[in-house]
Design an enzyme around this catalytic site. Sequence first.
Site, PDB file in Angstrom:
ATOM      1  N   HIS A 280       1.195  -0.632   0.379  1.00  0.00           N
ATOM      2  CA  HIS A 280      -0.388   0.294   0.167  1.00  0.00           C
ATOM      3  C   HIS A 280       0.798   1.195   0.080  1.00  0.00           C
ATOM      4  O   HIS A 280       0.166   2.575  -0.023  1.00  0.00           O
ATOM      5  CB  HIS A 280      -1.236  -0.267   1.290  1.00  0.00           C
ATOM      6  CG  HIS A 280      -1.898  -0.975   1.067  1.00  0.00           C
ATOM      7  ND1 HIS A 280      -3.027  -1.179  -0.121  1.00  0.00           N
ATOM      8  CD2 HIS A 280      -2.227  -1.919   2.376  1.00  0.00           C
ATOM      9  CE1 HIS A 280      -3.685  -1.656   0.785  1.00  0.00           C
ATOM     10  NE2 HIS A 280      -3.216  -2.389   1.908  1.00  0.00           N
ATOM     11  N   ASP A 407      -4.161 -12.642   3.588  1.00  0.00           N
ATOM     12  CA  ASP A 407      -5.813 -12.495   4.297  1.00  0.00           C
ATOM     13  C   ASP A 407      -6.610 -13.186   3.535  1.00  0.00           C
ATOM     14  O   ASP A 407      -7.629 -13.008   3.548  1.00  0.00           O
ATOM     15  CB  ASP A 407      -5.914 -10.928   4.659  1.00  0.00           C
ATOM     16  CG  ASP A 407      -5.121  -9.869   3.505  1.00  0.00           C
ATOM     17  OD1 ASP A 407      -4.633 -10.333   2.278  1.00  0.00           O
ATOM     18  OD2 ASP A 407      -4.981  -8.834   4.036  1.00  0.00           O
TER      19      ASP A 407
END
Length: 555
Positions: A280, A407
């Site tokens: 990110h 995830d």
Amino acid sequence: MSRFKEEEIGTRLRNGDSAPLAEAASSNSFKPHLAEQKNGKRKSDMSLEEMYNSQYDFGDDEDDDSDWEPSALPAHSVVEIPKWFCLNCTMLNIGDDSHCDVCGEHRESGILKRGFVSSASSREVVTQNGAHAADGLQDPHPLMQSIASDNPTAIGFDERMLLHEEVVMKSHPHPERPDRLRAIAASLATTGIFPGRCHPISAREITQEELLKVHSLENIEAVEITSRVFSSYFTPDTYANQYSATAARLAAGLCFDLAAAIWSGRAKNGFALVRPPGHHAGVKHAMGFCLHNNAALAASAAQIAGAKKVLIIDWDVHHGNGTQEIFEKNKSVLYISLHRHEGGKFYPGTGSAYETGSMGAEGHCVNIPWSRGGVGDNDYIFAFQHVVLPIATEFDPDFTIISAGFDAARGDPLGGCDVTPAGYAQMTQMCRALSGGKVLVILEGGYNLRSISSSATAVIEVLLGESPKQNVGQVMPSKAGVRAVLEVLKIHLNYWSSLESKFTKLQSEWGWYTLEDKSAGKLKKKKRRGNQVPVWWKWGRRRWMYMLWCKKKIL
């Protein structure tokens, strides 16, 4: 409730009688205390941490229930209910049960000692003088710092990365925590993979000159200044302490050096067991738990070493907006991301199939956005077979990097998807066929310790040359999965000639599967409209659910 009644309840509780709590729960005088408050934000406006926190809510955002405010109650009328947070998934549990209501892990699990090999359902006593496996993961012997030719898989790890943690006590543990590395390290040690079958690479902090290959000075200085502060935040969900800058530079340095080692042939492939994660982090900004972009820096290292074309496959459940931003104008790097998107409502909101790159690099950003949660092995492998591998093969990379967030794994509290270790192993096996096997896997997200440790172990076993222990078998994708793949193929037909035959064949074989029965849709809509609940039920269901939960716990 009278003072005498309270004294009677207190006496009965001390004598082991739990009935008074059940009676109190059903009485009008019972006003439960809520530790967590509603934030009222839409999902598209939430940070990663806010999305994570919202799972503790008991009802919908529109419910007011202002009469639940504990401040309006006398202190003696509030019933304090024990709560604890699961070691495995960090989810809130209410009551004295020994197992997590969300993931089923025992509250005294041995997962930090023995990894996923430990029992999830029972308390495990491990006598290792209280030491975690990660504490002894690095072999101090100098000969172990070089990579032997007969053990071609290299592991990047440094225990100083465990010092990066949130120091301000919040109402719940932060999902990106040092235990993530400890659980993976414990699994690798217990299964004899590392140390043992893999070799470590020496850790060093990346230099400012190397960071400037992908980041601006603004990002570098913002991360560096946190080393002078006890606790700081880049965004509400992206924390730093005085050790975070060092941890981020070590993570980036390990990825940089692993890429160079694999390219040079000193290692055949590698796994970067690092944190904080990176995908990110953009040119200027740290966000989404990420400080420096580890995968982008590894790509830079591979190109400095001589690789002409680098492929980055990102299977983290969240779109790697930072990696895309860094390379969206660069034709020498192909970025392919599979992620939950939901029309931009899932964090970080980027990653539409129509984001393809710019400034002459169109087609070199390939986004495969899932429209819903619950996506599992079949959809991921289907997307690999029909999009990832055809485009990657045509691109013909010299070096492959996997941004391996776990995830999307089954049981993850943030991802809400259903990929198994067998699915991750199968995808890794497919990636090994690219770029002559020069593959670097870099840890990104993943917040269920059992899921992340078992998935990472399965991936490393494939890097070591083992076949996946379980083949997924016949791939039967979901309707949403087929739609997503068809949409991506239709968009990227303009950039990759190998997709034309894939698209035609897929449309003929699966087109019928994606057709909607409009009349059935209208019937469903009418049924939903006719079955709307009365207003009084909507107003009161939060209290009713909470009481029912308390009764279940108490009885």
